[in-house]
Design an enzyme around this catalytic site. Structure first.
Site, PDB file in Angstrom:
ATOM      1  N   GLU A   9       0.772  -1.240   0.044  1.00 12.27           N
ATOM      2  CA  GLU A   9      -0.060   0.153  -0.065  1.00 12.27           C
ATOM      3  C   GLU A   9       0.810   1.240   0.150  1.00 12.27           C
ATOM      4  OE1 GLU A   9       1.038  -1.738   2.605  1.00 12.27           O
ATOM      5  OE2 GLU A   9      -0.520  -1.588   4.030  1.00 12.27           O
ATOM      6  N   ASP A  81      -0.360  -4.615   5.099  1.00  7.90           N
ATOM      7  CA  ASP A  81      -0.407  -4.610   6.350  1.00  7.90           C
ATOM      8  C   ASP A  81      -1.226  -5.614   7.107  1.00  7.90           C
ATOM      9  OD1 ASP A  81       1.640  -2.814   6.517  1.00  7.90           O
ATOM     10  OD2 ASP A  81       0.356  -0.910   7.090  1.00  7.90           O
ATOM     11  N   ASP A  83      -2.855  -5.867   9.732  1.00 12.24           N
ATOM     12  CA  ASP A  83      -4.239  -5.589  10.880  1.00 12.24           C
ATOM     13  C   ASP A  83      -5.613  -5.372   9.893  1.00 12.24           C
ATOM     14  OD1 ASP A  83      -3.924  -3.211   9.096  1.00 12.24           O
ATOM     15  OD2 ASP A  83      -3.612  -2.073  10.690  1.00 12.24           O
ATOM     16  N   GLU A  85      -7.119  -2.980   8.639  1.00 13.45           N
ATOM     17  CA  GLU A  85      -7.182  -2.056   7.476  1.00 13.45           C
ATOM     18  C   GLU A  85      -6.473  -2.715   6.260  1.00 13.45           C
ATOM     19  OE1 GLU A  85      -9.087   1.350   6.290  1.00 13.45           O
ATOM     20  OE2 GLU A  85      -9.025   0.755   8.657  1.00 13.45           O
ATOM     21  N   TYR A 283       6.005  -3.483  12.972  1.00 13.57           N
ATOM     22  CA  TYR A 283       4.666  -2.540  12.408  1.00 13.57           C
ATOM     23  C   TYR A 283       4.314  -1.689  13.844  1.00 13.57           C
ATOM     24  CZ  TYR A 283       0.225  -1.845  10.502  1.00 13.57           C
ATOM     25  OH  TYR A 283      -0.945  -1.240   9.913  1.00 13.57           O
ATOM     26  N   ARG A 285       1.359  -0.098  14.491  1.00 15.15           N
ATOM     27  CA  ARG A 285      -0.145  -0.206  14.834  1.00 15.15           C
ATOM     28  C   ARG A 285      -0.319  -1.350  15.466  1.00 15.15           C
ATOM     29  NH1 ARG A 285      -1.009   2.527   9.800  1.00 15.15           N
ATOM     30  NH2 ARG A 285      -1.180   4.739  10.109  1.00 15.15           N
ATOM     31  N   HIS A 328       0.926  -8.830  16.342  1.00 15.24           N
ATOM     32  CA  HIS A 328       1.483 -10.058  17.347  1.00 15.24           C
ATOM     33  C   HIS A 328       2.697  -9.492  18.005  1.00 15.24           C
ATOM     34  CE1 HIS A 328      -1.112 -12.502  14.588  1.00 15.24           C
ATOM     35  NE2 HIS A 328      -0.433 -12.101  13.683  1.00 15.24           N
TER      36      HIS A 328
END
Length: 856
Positions: A9, A81, A83, A85, A283, A285, A328
């Protein structure tokens, strides 16, 4: 030709990943979501709760390029990603690009390193529809709330307002804290502190364990202490430990970056995103505090080599929150041997993450706390001195200690001299100072994030946009609160006797903390009265739990939405039909001159006060509130003072002088020049002498500091930083220049660079028509007034060259504009009429109720 197409993205992420994959792989970016709900209209079928997604105009070219790339690839790897989103981005790509299951693979990774990428390629999976549905549920629910509640606010409060499921709750927190502060009644007490000397003249600072409630009690204590022989009653040494904090989650990173670096939430996430995309951190978030075994081993190796065996204490942390789900692992460096990064701004945040993670794997700090009790049998209370010595620094060696706003000043560590029980001490001075209790502190960005997290509202990905939104909507701001003054009593006892004095202290001032605006308070009151459930903290947290249940497959997303909407929509209809209009109206009292009511309320142009009612025979008169004032707290006296503005003073250098308040705050007007009155200064107190002083300061500031081709060059500082001005050009001065000591040569250099840029800006210009063809970042475009329009392609379906655009006629350009906005050249007589009256005083009078009548 590459057989594998990897879609991520972000272009920065694509660049980093491309380095790790061979020539058989091509990595392309979708630049975030390629499709979403339409910008106009709700875009949701409310009978089935099916979203009507569309590819946004700015993504059509990207989608076309991706479709071409898909046709050439044997396998497509969706690597957004991990998550919800990111999962939704992968699903939208699969849907829009019409990807087939047999040659489409979904891969996820927690860090952008070669090992993690190759491992992800070896372990592909399919798109997790539960995660996609959880994201869809959030998006659809928030769209429904926003689209149905916002029009109610337009009708009942003021046009242009908006409501949101999480943003409105965040505003409620800020408003309730402000009301708590406003209603707080401070209580005074007397704190007694003493400075004692031992036989070696070493100083021991101590305080009485309990404050005195009354001045008389404190004075009596000091009188008793005057001739008292003080001794050391007890010395106690207590061993203790300090434990390192867990590695960062999104929330704790935002809070610590605020406390240590002064970063806002949005800035923190922007920098963290870059660190992640460039492969430096995992990551960003996440609400997990756990570390992988690989990370624990990496931290241990670094600690052993840098600090030694005694500093190493590997441990893993568990996440307390049952709803933790976004990733995680905690935020950590991907490689502990990388101690810093090149970019200065990135490095500041990287260092914070690096040291916090390393500290979490280090031994506890060992401390020794010393408490000395000082007193005499004659005294009802004793003094206590506290000190602390770090015996073994442990994790503090890497991370240090942070003091926060909540830490009391007297908690600062100090080393005490050695004394023994029974040892005589003499006092140098003993002071009793009046102290007042303080209300709860206003929220900082980090404090608001912490509170939202505590209440279970929002998730790591929502904190930064929520906080940005409530500021963009002007429901809250960070305006400076000027402190008030009050008198306090101080009594000092020295060997020469007892002395009393009345001092002045400032209190209640604040900077960089959230304060609700008038409109924020009015909107919050309206929503809490009419949509109590939506703004209930427990309800908002339950909705987040529903999303979690959808993500783990235990709930169906459309059923959750159906249950919500069946209660929500009837409430919308009821409020729209039956609720009273809200404008925060308060009757302050009666105007002594006219006998009419003085009212404070929200008007068309913001908070204001008026004398008289709308239906009076004589129209009301109006005055705007100053930035420091609030419709909920302004007094009758303060309101009446506002009607003195604007007022005229005597001429200065042949030009009229007046004082008033405008859109950007209080000002002195000299001729046609508006000069801002310094922040915190009351415009009503501006005298002729002070006005002339402000004008002279402006004259000095505007005086040329250099010349360029015979024209003066001036310096100034605006909302975008320091600048120089040449003719009508404002030229920003970059940080690499010493603004206070700019040389003539440097100014000429800046002006010439700006002139060259401006010369290259216009391809064609029609000044009278306010139309131009300009060079932009993404190519030439048309500018008409303040609006921008695209340039169509030629009849051969090719882009126009700059040479061709330089020859194009005005009529042709007007056709291009009209094709994109059919009303662009239509006359707007009504708007012209408003402009005409806007400069006159009666325009303010129209703010009262005329717009409201139109809305009904």
């Amino acid at each position: 030709m590459p057989k594998n197409l990897v879609i991520v993205e972000s272009p920065a992420k694509a660049k980093t990943i491309q380095k790790y994959l061979g020539k058989d792989f091509e990595v392309k970016s979708s630049f975030g979501h390629i499709r979403d709900l339409p910008k106009k209209g709700m875009g949701i079928d409310l009978t089935t709760f099916t979203p009507d997604y569309e590819v946004s105009a700015d993504k059509k070219k990207i989608v076309s390029e991706l479709k071409d790339a898909v046709k050439k690839a044997d396998t497509v790897w969706l690597a957004s990603d991990e998550d919800r989103e990111g999962e939704a981005i992968a699903w939208h790509l699969a849907q829009e690009l019409k990807l087939k299951d047999d040659n489409t693979k979904r891969i996820v990774f927690h860090e952008i390193t070669k090992n993690a990428i190759l491992k992800a390629i070896e372990n592909p999976r399919s798109i997790d529809q539960n995660l996609v549905n959880a994201q869809q549920a959030r998006r659809v629910l928030d769209r429904i709330v926003g689209f149905e509640m916002s029009p109610v606010l337009w009708k009942k409060v003021k046009t242009g307002l908006s409501a949101g499921r999480v943003q409105s709750v965040a505003v409620r927190l800020v408003v309730e804290r402000e009301l708590e502060i406003r209603n707080f009644v401070p209580k005074s007490s007397f704190r007694v502190e003493g400075a004692f000397l031992n036989s070696e003249k070493q100083l021991i600072a101590a305080k009485v364990k309990k404050d005195f409630a009354e001045e008389q009690e404190a004075e009596k204590f000091l009188t008793l202490a005057k001739d008292t022989e003080f001794t050391v009653l007890n010395v106690e040494k207590k061993p203790g430990t300090r434990t390192a904090s867990a590695p960062f989650t999104t929330s704790t990173l935002q809070q610590e970056a605020s406390n240590r670096l002064g970063y806002g939430v949005t800035s923190t996430m922007r920098v963290a995103q870059r660190l992640y995309e460039e492969g430096f951190i995992t990551y960003m978030r996440t609400d997990s505090v756990s570390l992988s075994q690989e990370a624990i081993n990496g931290a241990k190796a670094q600690i052993l080599s840098e600090y030694g065996e005694e500093y190493s204490q590997p441990r893993n942390y568990t996440t307390k929150s049952a709803s933790a789900q976004e990733a995680h692992e905690a935020i950590r460096p991907t490689d502990f041997s990388v101690k810093s990064v090149g970019d200065a701004q990135l490095n500041r945040l990287y260092q914070l993450i690096y040291k916090r993670t390393l500290a979490s794997q280090m031994a506890n700090a060992k401390i020794e706390k010393t408490v000395i009790e000082i007193g005499s049998p004659k005294l009802p209370q004793h003094f206590e001195a506290q000190g602390e010595v770090i015996v073994f620094d442990g994790f503090l060696k890497a991370y240090g200690i942070t003091k926060t706003d909540e830490d009391e000043e007297e908690n600062n560590e100090k080393i005490l001299p050695k004394v023994s029980v029974g040892e005589a001490l003499s006092y140098k001075k003993i002071e009793a100072t009046e102290k007042f209790t303080k209300p709860a502190a206003r929220y900082t960005e980090a404090g608001l994030v912490k509170k939202l997290e505590e209440l279970g509202i929002g998730r790591p990905s929502t904190y930064a946009p929520t906080i940005q939104t409530i500021q963009n909507r002007a429901y809250v701001d960070k305006r400076e609160i000027e402190p008030q003054e009050r008198e306090i009593m101080k009594m000092s006892l020295t060997k020469s006797g007892l002395k009393k004095e009345v001092l002045t202290e400032k209190f209640g001032g604040d900077k960089n903390k959230f304060v609700p605006t008038d409109i924020g308070e009015v909107v919050n009151d309206f929503l809490t009265q009419n949509f109590a459930e939506i703004l209930d903290y427990g309800f908002t947290a339950k909705v987040e739990q529903d999303f979690d249940d959808i993500a783990n497959g235990s709930e169906k997303w459309k059923e959750i939405l159906q249950g919500f909407y069946s209660d929500f929509h009837p409430r919308i209809e009821d409020v729209e039909e039956n609720a009273d209009r809200a404008n925060g109206e308060r009757i302050l009292g009666t105007d002594p001159k006219s006998g009419k009511n003085v009212i404070a309320r929200i008007g068309r142009f913001g908070p204001m006060v008026q004398i008289g009612e709308q239906d009076d025979e004589e129209k009301p008169v109006f005055a705007s509130l100053m930035a420091s004032q609030n419709i909920a707290t302004i007094t009758l006296e303060e309101a009446l003072e506002l009607f003195r503005l604007p007022f005229d003073l005597q001429e200065y250098e042949g030009q009229p002088v007046s004082v008033g308040v405008g859109r950007f705050g209080p000002y002195v007007k000299w001729g046609e020049t508006f000069i801002s009155i310094p922040r915190g200064e009351d415009p009503l107190s501006v005298t002729q002498e002070r006005a002339e002083e402000i004008i002279r300061e402006k004259q000095i500031a505007d005086a040329p500091v250099a010349t360029y081709k015979g024209e003066g060059v001036t310096k100034g500082t605006g909302r975008f930083g320091p600048f120089i001005k040449y003719k009508s050009l404002f030229i920003n001065v970059p940080k690499r220049y010493d603004f206070d000591n700019l040389t003539q040569e440097e100014m000429h250099e800046l002006i010439e660079a700006k002139l060259e840029k401006e010369a290259n800006r216009y391809i064609r210009q029609w000044e009278d028509e306010k139309i131009s063809i300009e060079n932009g970042r993404w190519g030439p475009f048309i500018k008409f007034g303040k609006k921008m329009f695209k340039i169509p392609k030629t009849k051969k379906d090719e882009k126009y060259t700059a040479e061709e655009l330089a020859e194009v006629s005005l009529d042709e350009v007007k056709k291009w504009i009209t094709a994109q906005d059919k009303d662009a050249f239509k006359e707007k007589p009504k708007k012209a009429a408003v402009k005409k009256t806007a400069v006159k005083k009666p325009a303010a009078k129209k703010t009262a109720k005329k717009p409201a009548a139109k809305k009904k």
